[in-house]
Design a protein around this motif. Structure first.
Motif, PDB file in Angstrom:
ATOM      1  N   TRP A  44      38.136  47.467  49.346  1.00 14.72           N
ATOM      2  CA  TRP A  44      38.668  46.449  48.434  1.00 14.72           C
ATOM      3  C   TRP A  44      39.992  46.939  47.897  1.00 14.72           C
ATOM      4  O   TRP A  44      40.109  48.089  47.466  1.00 14.72           O
ATOM      5  N   HIS A  45      40.998  46.079  47.893  1.00 13.16           N
ATOM      6  CA  HIS A  45      42.287  46.444  47.311  1.00 13.16           C
ATOM      7  C   HIS A  45      42.267  46.028  45.846  1.00 13.16           C
ATOM      8  O   HIS A  45      42.005  44.878  45.521  1.00 13.16           O
ATOM      9  N   VAL A  46      42.521  46.985  44.976  1.00 15.01           N
ATOM     10  CA  VAL A  46      42.436  46.770  43.530  1.00 15.01           C
ATOM     11  C   VAL A  46      43.825  46.886  42.916  1.00 15.01           C
ATOM     12  O   VAL A  46      44.572  47.816  43.223  1.00 15.01           O
ATOM     13  N   TRP A  89      42.834  51.523  46.910  1.00 11.90           N
ATOM     14  CA  TRP A  89      41.713  51.036  47.711  1.00 11.90           C
ATOM     15  C   TRP A  89      40.438  51.619  47.142  1.00 11.90           C
ATOM     16  O   TRP A  89      40.375  52.804  46.809  1.00 11.90           O
ATOM     17  N   GLU A  90      39.436  50.795  47.024  1.00  9.95           N
ATOM     18  CA  GLU A  90      38.115  51.215  46.539  1.00  9.95           C
ATOM     19  C   GLU A  90      37.085  50.886  47.612  1.00  9.95           C
ATOM     20  O   GLU A  90      37.112  49.802  48.192  1.00  9.95           O
ATOM     21  N   LEU A  95      32.320  42.996  45.738  1.00  4.27           N
ATOM     22  CA  LEU A  95      33.380  42.828  44.754  1.00  4.27           C
ATOM     23  C   LEU A  95      32.931  43.249  43.360  1.00  4.27           C
ATOM     24  O   LEU A  95      33.691  43.867  42.620  1.00  4.27           O
ATOM     25  N   ALA A  98      33.181  47.022  43.051  1.00  6.57           N
ATOM     26  CA  ALA A  98      34.581  47.466  43.025  1.00  6.57           C
ATOM     27  C   ALA A  98      35.228  47.131  41.685  1.00  6.57           C
ATOM     28  O   ALA A  98      35.957  47.939  41.113  1.00  6.57           O
ATOM     29  N   ALA A  99      34.946  45.943  41.166  1.00  5.23           N
ATOM     30  CA  ALA A  99      35.518  45.533  39.875  1.00  5.23           C
ATOM     31  C   ALA A  99      34.969  46.386  38.740  1.00  5.23           C
ATOM     32  O   ALA A  99      35.702  46.765  37.827  1.00  5.23           O
ATOM     33  N   ALA A 102      36.752  49.658  38.737  1.00  7.16           N
ATOM     34  CA  ALA A 102      38.141  49.460  38.290  1.00  7.16           C
ATOM     35  C   ALA A 102      38.215  49.275  36.780  1.00  7.16           C
ATOM     36  O   ALA A 102      39.112  49.814  36.127  1.00  7.16           O
ATOM     37  N   VAL A 125      40.870  42.060  42.552  1.00  8.24           N
ATOM     38  CA  VAL A 125      40.121  42.773  43.577  1.00  8.24           C
ATOM     39  C   VAL A 125      40.009  41.833  44.767  1.00  8.24           C
ATOM     40  O   VAL A 125      39.445  40.741  44.642  1.00  8.24           O
TER      41      VAL A 125
END
Length: 152
Positions: A44-46, A89-90, A95, A98-99, A102, A125
């Motif tokens: 995931w791109h954060v 990147w995570e 999601l 990952a969130a 973050a 995200v």
């Protein structure tokens, strides 16, 4: 007595008499049955945006550099004296995971990296496919954006 038996006996002292120790193992390679593909970690791109009262630029930069040193997964940090943006990147199952990571990043590392007492004001995200689609369409961060900590 086998090597390590004394250590095992000492470690076992914390368990109740007769209580068995559960052993687990993880299969690797082709032997691993992942089951539901939704349970596999994905990238995931954060983009995390923070803002607050003005702080000296040198302190903001040093804090972001320390955060990047502590967590080499950080790709790019941009900063000004009253806001910053962190991109990385995570790897997470979904999601939500990952969130959640973050949203904890800034607060959990404020003390150790000596980051400003700013609040999170934005979070994006997106999955890897969406990230690459945006890049292909000319949106998102410029491909020439250097990795590291930079002023806006």
């Amino acid at each position: 007595m086998r090597p390590g038996a004394a250590m095992a006996r000492e470690a076992g002292a914390a368990r109740a008499v007769g209580e068995e120790r559960a052993l687990t193992s993880v299969a690797a390679g082709d032997a691993f049955d992942a089951g539901d593909p939704r349970d596999l970690p994905r990238l995931w791109h954060v983009t995390l945006s923070v803002s607050g009262e003005e702080a000296p630029l040198k302190e903001v930069r040093r804090g972001l550099e320390q955060l990047a040193h502590d967590h080499p997964f950080l790709l790019t940090s941009r900063y000004a004296n009253d806001h910053a943006e962190i991109r990385y990147w995570e790897e997470a199952r979904d999601l939500h995971d990952a969130a959640a990571v973050a949203l904890r990043l800034w607060g959990e590392h404020r003390q150790t990296a000596k980051l400003p007492p700013w609040e999170i004001v934005g979070l994006e995200v997106i999955d890897r496919e969406t990230y690459h689609q945006r890049i292909a369409e000319g949106f998102g961060p410029q491909p020439a954006t250097p990795v590291g900590v930079h002023p806006f």
